[in-house]
Design a protein around this motif. Structure first.
Motif, mmCIF file in Angstrom:
data_model
loop_
_atom_site.group_PDB
_atom_site.id
_atom_site.type_symbol
_atom_site.label_atom_id
_atom_site.label_comp_id
_atom_site.label_asym_id
_atom_site.label_seq_id
_atom_site.Cartn_x
_atom_site.Cartn_y
_atom_site.Cartn_z
ATOM 1 N N ASN A 74 0.809 -1.225 0.000
ATOM 2 C CA ASN A 74 0.000 0.000 0.000
ATOM 3 C C ASN A 74 0.837 1.267 0.000
ATOM 4 O OD1 ASN A 74 -2.501 -1.220 -0.061
ATOM 5 N ND2 ASN A 74 -2.677 -1.346 2.162
ATOM 6 N N ASN A 75 2.139 1.129 0.215
ATOM 7 C CA ASN A 75 3.007 2.309 0.196
ATOM 8 C C ASN A 75 3.013 2.911 -1.194
ATOM 9 O OD1 ASN A 75 3.626 1.866 2.846
ATOM 10 N ND2 ASN A 75 5.594 0.879 2.440
ATOM 11 N N VAL A 76 3.025 4.227 -1.272
ATOM 12 C CA VAL A 76 2.953 4.881 -2.573
ATOM 13 C C VAL A 76 4.317 5.304 -3.097
ATOM 14 C CG1 VAL A 76 0.609 5.698 -2.246
ATOM 15 C CG2 VAL A 76 2.506 7.127 -1.494
ATOM 16 N N GLY A 77 5.356 5.149 -2.333
ATOM 17 C CA GLY A 77 6.670 5.557 -2.813
ATOM 18 C C GLY A 77 7.753 5.103 -1.877
ATOM 19 N N SER A 78 8.787 5.902 -1.753
ATOM 20 C CA SER A 78 9.889 5.559 -0.863
ATOM 21 C C SER A 78 10.297 6.805 -0.103
ATOM 22 C CB SER A 78 11.085 5.066 -1.682
ATOM 23 O OG SER A 78 11.676 6.144 -2.353
ATOM 24 N N ASN A 79 11.088 6.624 0.928
ATOM 25 C CA ASN A 79 11.638 7.785 1.615
ATOM 26 C C ASN A 79 12.573 8.532 0.682
ATOM 27 O OD1 ASN A 79 10.325 7.248 4.038
ATOM 28 N ND2 ASN A 79 11.910 5.780 4.644
ATOM 29 N N LEU A 80 12.464 9.837 0.681
ATOM 30 C CA LEU A 80 13.305 10.631 -0.203
ATOM 31 C C LEU A 80 14.764 10.578 0.228
ATOM 32 C CD1 LEU A 80 11.077 13.782 -0.688
ATOM 33 C CD2 LEU A 80 11.697 12.130 -2.431
ATOM 34 N N LYS A 81 15.637 10.499 -0.737
ATOM 35 C CA LYS A 81 17.061 10.473 -0.433
ATOM 36 C C LYS A 81 17.553 11.859 -0.017
ATOM 37 C CE LYS A 81 18.434 11.538 -5.167
ATOM 38 N NZ LYS A 81 19.172 11.123 -6.339
ATOM 39 N N GLU A 82 18.681 11.871 0.620
ATOM 40 C CA GLU A 82 19.309 13.150 0.945
ATOM 41 C C GLU A 82 19.751 13.815 -0.356
ATOM 42 O OE1 GLU A 82 19.587 14.678 3.862
ATOM 43 O OE2 GLU A 82 18.358 13.065 4.691
ATOM 44 N N SER A 83 19.424 15.066 -0.537
ATOM 45 C CA SER A 83 19.830 15.760 -1.757
ATOM 46 C C SER A 83 19.928 17.248 -1.466
ATOM 47 C CB SER A 83 18.819 15.505 -2.873
ATOM 48 O OG SER A 83 17.656 16.282 -2.659
ATOM 49 N N SER A 84 20.282 17.994 -2.518
ATOM 50 C CA SER A 84 20.428 19.445 -2.370
ATOM 51 C C SER A 84 19.089 20.163 -2.496
ATOM 52 C CB SER A 84 21.394 19.967 -3.449
ATOM 53 O OG SER A 84 22.636 19.330 -3.328
ATOM 54 N N PHE A 85 18.017 19.417 -2.764
ATOM 55 C CA PHE A 85 16.713 20.037 -2.972
ATOM 56 C C PHE A 85 15.867 19.932 -1.705
ATOM 57 C CE2 PHE A 85 18.191 18.571 -7.135
ATOM 58 C CZ PHE A 85 18.102 19.751 -7.874
ATOM 59 N N GLU A 86 15.177 21.015 -1.385
ATOM 60 C CA GLU A 86 14.346 21.061 -0.179
ATOM 61 C C GLU A 86 13.138 20.138 -0.341
ATOM 62 O OE1 GLU A 86 11.630 24.315 2.313
ATOM 63 O OE2 GLU A 86 12.842 24.947 0.581
ATOM 64 N N LYS A 87 12.743 19.474 0.767
ATOM 65 C CA LYS A 87 11.559 18.606 0.768
ATOM 66 C C LYS A 87 10.330 19.444 1.123
ATOM 67 C CE LYS A 87 14.594 15.327 0.306
ATOM 68 N NZ LYS A 87 15.792 16.141 0.493
ATOM 69 N N VAL A 88 9.253 19.257 0.344
ATOM 70 C CA VAL A 88 8.009 20.003 0.554
ATOM 71 C C VAL A 88 6.845 19.033 0.498
ATOM 72 C CG1 VAL A 88 6.527 21.862 -0.285
ATOM 73 C CG2 VAL A 88 9.017 22.061 -0.512
ATOM 74 N N GLY A 96 7.628 15.934 -1.854
ATOM 75 C CA GLY A 96 8.532 15.883 -2.996
ATOM 76 C C GLY A 96 9.656 16.893 -2.854
ATOM 77 N N GLU A 97 10.516 16.932 -3.864
ATOM 78 C CA GLU A 97 11.651 17.864 -3.851
ATOM 79 C C GLU A 97 11.290 19.143 -4.596
ATOM 80 O OE1 GLU A 97 15.434 14.832 -3.955
ATOM 81 O OE2 GLU A 97 14.335 15.158 -5.803
ATOM 82 N N ASP A 98 11.746 20.251 -4.082
ATOM 83 C CA ASP A 98 11.512 21.541 -4.718
ATOM 84 C C ASP A 98 12.522 21.724 -5.858
ATOM 85 O OD1 ASP A 98 11.424 24.243 -5.474
ATOM 86 O OD2 ASP A 98 10.804 24.877 -3.474
ATOM 87 N N VAL A 99 12.026 21.623 -7.093
ATOM 88 C CA VAL A 99 12.901 21.727 -8.276
ATOM 89 C C VAL A 99 12.471 22.919 -9.136
ATOM 90 C CG1 VAL A 99 13.586 19.289 -8.368
ATOM 91 C CG2 VAL A 99 11.422 19.991 -9.411
ATOM 92 N N THR A 100 12.015 23.965 -8.469
ATOM 93 C CA THR A 100 11.430 25.117 -9.170
ATOM 94 C C THR A 100 12.365 25.707 -10.211
ATOM 95 O OG1 THR A 100 10.201 25.640 -7.146
ATOM 96 C CG2 THR A 100 10.304 27.349 -8.851
ATOM 97 N N GLN A 101 13.616 25.953 -9.824
ATOM 98 C CA GLN A 101 14.535 26.625 -10.757
ATOM 99 C C GLN A 101 14.803 25.789 -12.000
ATOM 100 O OE1 GLN A 101 15.346 29.817 -10.415
ATOM 101 N NE2 GLN A 101 13.976 29.670 -8.640
ATOM 102 N N ASN A 102 14.863 24.485 -11.845
ATOM 103 C CA ASN A 102 15.088 23.632 -13.009
ATOM 104 C C ASN A 102 13.841 23.539 -13.883
ATOM 105 O OD1 ASN A 102 17.617 23.243 -12.058
ATOM 106 N ND2 ASN A 102 17.455 21.042 -11.732
ATOM 107 N N VAL A 103 12.669 23.450 -13.255
ATOM 108 C CA VAL A 103 11.423 23.379 -14.021
ATOM 109 C C VAL A 103 11.206 24.668 -14.821
ATOM 110 C CG1 VAL A 103 8.904 23.395 -13.736
ATOM 111 C CG2 VAL A 103 10.275 21.618 -12.638
ATOM 112 N N MET A 104 11.683 25.784 -14.293
ATOM 113 C CA MET A 104 11.569 27.054 -15.006
ATOM 114 C C MET A 104 12.296 27.025 -16.358
ATOM 115 S SD MET A 104 9.786 29.435 -13.487
ATOM 116 C CE MET A 104 9.110 29.937 -11.883
#
Length: 694
Positions: free
Chosen positions: A75-89, A164-172
């Protein structure tokens, strides 16, 4: 983490049915799903294909229910997010997955469940046809775009579905994402970021040449590109975004007074978002199934990966009553296409000798069932490709087979190597005749130059008697190999003396009077031949059917023995369309060789050759280029090509702006659409026949 053990354990469970897995093994399967889920959503060390993951997850769901587990990993929908340079939101609403189906039976079961839930909710008193939508299931990275006051202010990856991870600058940096929209209320648009296949192929080609990272598929490339720290590189990757959902669905439909999913997505399109190009409404599950059947080759006509089609109940007011699980909504389902990518292991390599002597490495694989067939071999193309991909004996690899396409190793799973893998080397001597292997100057080709090489002659003669050459019925590689081995044939001309070998053939196992007579008759029938077919059958490098037709007039007197090849120059060849210096050199070299000249002389004596005449300049199709698509009741494709050429035209195999006519028959495919898009004149068979003079 021992990824090789993870892969081996996964293969164990993939080889078992649900009934063969016992309760004691359940914890191991749960651990595998959690591990693969982490690798999948974190996008750094994927070691099994999507299809294999889905198969493991399906088995886990069944077993967790069978053994009555209260806490279900499935029933889990994903996994724990890995450590990265992107903020978790955190997402405002969970980004849950869709349940999958692979066949009509499952689709009908889904439809039955939808209807049952609607009736149980007292919305319907009796069974009716449910209205659905159907659209592409994009194979990319799930992303949420957040707008306030009409401005894009934030972009999040799907992550584990909860945050999820905040990838705003890349999505722009993605050009087709609107940065400002004509909608001032809050809006949270969900969709998929994909990398076009054409960009993916260029990226991997460049990476191979530079020794960089090779991505196994466009989805991984898109995921990696969206997480780059240098967003100028993200912009260069030319990613695309396609919208298919909203986080704040209820607020939006209330404000816009929309009551169905189709109009919601169309509204997003009007706001400037790209949506699925394949998007339509269907009345009932039978129309959905028909749409899937009719989908045909659409997948091959688009420049991005899709791995299925998404089916949703169109009436949004029914969604709440139909319900959701912790893992997926019950009002939608994904129909997944048959597997095209799976994992297997390279257990050896074979060095194959082709008809021109080129030596090609062939990977021997642990047998795997994919695309409707069992695959145990895959070409590695050439030794430069082996080096660039760094494929070794013992490697686990991703292999792809889409439709009728030849199986291809697309990447190596290097994370599971254990230092026992063996590098693949170029053979020093020909595996067939033991001659010294030669490296072709300025090319990736290694070849055997021995004219008497057995495997080389098998390839050469098999090509000559096959469809590209004399097209002798009942004469294939099996017969060529056997007859060469027994000395019944030796060179191309000897095939046409096979009637003198009937007694020897009858002494071979499996040959009876009737089969031998049929073979001899087919050989005799093939003696009447056009010069272009003879030239093709000689097996000169670079000289296929089309080039042979172009060369026929120039080589006519050379074949007849009235002109020596030394009287022709490379310039003479280059005056002919599609003939370059390399083909010219190959042809001249072939006819300068005494051994080859003797074979051609004997063929001229044995065959009834139809020599071409100089084309008249005023024929109806003089200087016109034709392509053909579809089927025709009374004509084979070769018949139509012959008519075109007799009337001064030229047949080409692909559509371009230079094409003059497309001859279109029944069930015309993608060529017809492309021709219309390019403004190429399309002829029906009736229009075509009216133009010609028999």
């Amino acid at each position: 983490m021992d990824l090789k053990k993870i892969l081996d354990d996964s293969k164990y469970f993939l080889s078992k049915s649900e009934l063969e897995i016992n309760e004691n093994e359940l914890k191991k399967l749960q651990y595998l799903i959690q591990t693969h889920s982490g690798l999948y959503y974190n996008k750094d060390k994927i070691i099994i294909s999507d299809t294999e993951y889905d198969d493991l997850l399906r088995k886990l769901k069944y077993l967790e229910n069978k053994f009555g587990l209260e806490v279900k990993v499935s029933n889990n929908v994903g996994s724990n997010l890995k450590e990265s340079s992107f903020e978790k939101v955190k997402h405002s609403r969970p980004m849950i997955s869709l349940d999958n189906t692979y066949n009509e039976e499952d689709l009908n079961d889904f439809n039955d469940r939808v209807i049952k839930n609607i009736i149980l909710s007292n919305i319907w008193e009796e069974e009716k046809s449910v209205k659905y939508t159907i659209e592409f299931k994009f194979d990319g990275l799930g992303v949420e775009l957040i707008y306030k006051g009409g401005n894009l202010i934030q972009a999040l990856t799907r992550g584990n579905g909860i945050e999820g991870e905040d990838v705003t600058q890349n999505v722009m940096q993605i050009d087709n994402i609107p940065k400002v929209i004509d909608y001032l209320d809050d809006l949270e648009v969900r969709g998929e970021v994909i990398m076009p296949i054409s960009i993916f192929e260029k990226l991997n080609k460049k990476s191979k040449e530079e020794g960089g990272k090779i991505f196994s598929n466009p989805r991984n490339a898109a995921s990696g590109s969206i997480r780059l720290l240098d967003n100028t590189v993200t912009k260069q990757r030319k990613l695309k975004f396609f919208a298919y959902d909203l986080a704040n669905f209820e607020e939006f439909i209330k404000k816009e007074n929309i009551n169905n999913y189709y109009n919601v997505i169309k509204k997003l399109e009007s706001l400037g978002f790209d949506i699925s190009a394949y998007f339509k409404k269907c009345n009932g599950i039978n129309e959905i199934i028909k749409s899937i059947h009719d989908f045909g080759n659409t997948k091959k006509q688009i420049d991005f990966e899709i791995d299925g089609l998404v089916i949703k109940v169109n009436d949004i007011s029914l969604w709440k009553n139909i319900g959701t699980t912790q893992h997926h909504p019950r009002y939608a389902i994904a129909y997944k296409f048959p597997a095209e990518i799976l994992t297997t292991k390279v257990i050896g390599v074979e060095h194959s000798i082709g008809r021109t002597g080129t030596i090609t490495p062939i990977a021997l694989l642990e047998p795997i069932f994919i695309g409707g067939v069992t695959i145990s071999r895959a070409t590695l193309h050439n030794y430069d490709e082996v080096e660039k991909l760094d494929i070794r004996i013992g490697d686990s690899v991703f292999i792809k087979r889409a439709g009728e396409v030849i199986p291809k190793i697309i990447s190596v799973i290097k994370n599971v190597r254990n230092s026992q893998e063996i590098k693949i080397k170029v053979p020093e001597y020909c595996p067939s005749c033991d001659s010294k292997v030669i490296k072709d100057n300025n090319k990736v080709r290694y070849y055997c130059d021995n004219k008497c090489c057995f495997e080389k002659n098998v390839g050469k003669l098999t090509f000559a008697v096959g469809k590209q050459g004399f097209n002798i019925d009942g004469f294939g590689e099996k017969q060529v190999r056997l007859f060469l081995k027994k000395g019944i044939i030796s060179t191309l001309d000897s095939i046409f003396l096979i009637k003198n070998k009937k007694d020897e053939i009858l002494n071979l196992e499996g040959f009876q009077d009737k089969s031998v007579n049929n073979l001899v008759e087919a050989v005799e029938k093939s003696k009447k031949v056009k010069l272009s077919v003879l030239i093709t059958s000689l097996g000169i490098a670079g000289v296929g059917k089309k080039v042979s037709k172009s060369l026929s007039l120039l080589l006519k007197d050379v074949i007849k023995g009235k002109q020596d090849i030394s009287e022709l120059t490379i310039d003479d060849f280059e005056l002919i369309d599609d003939i370059g210096s390399e083909i010219a050199f190959n042809v001249i070299s072939y006819f300068e060789d005494i051994y080859n000249k003797k074979i051609v002389e004997r063929l001229v004596e044995l065959l009834e050759i139809e020599y071409p005449e100089q084309k008249k300049a005023n024929l109806v199709f003089s200087g016109k280029k034709f392509c053909i698509t579809g089927s025709f009741d009374n004509y084979k494709r070769d018949d139509l090509i012959e008519i075109i050429e007799k009337n001064g035209g030229e047949f080409v195999g692909s559509i371009s702006k230079k094409l003059d006519f497309l001859l279109a028959g029944d069930k015309a495919g993608s060529k017809l659409k492309k021709a219309n898009d390019l403004g190429v004149f399309v002829l029906s068979i009736d229009d075509f026949l009216l133009k010609i003079d028999f």
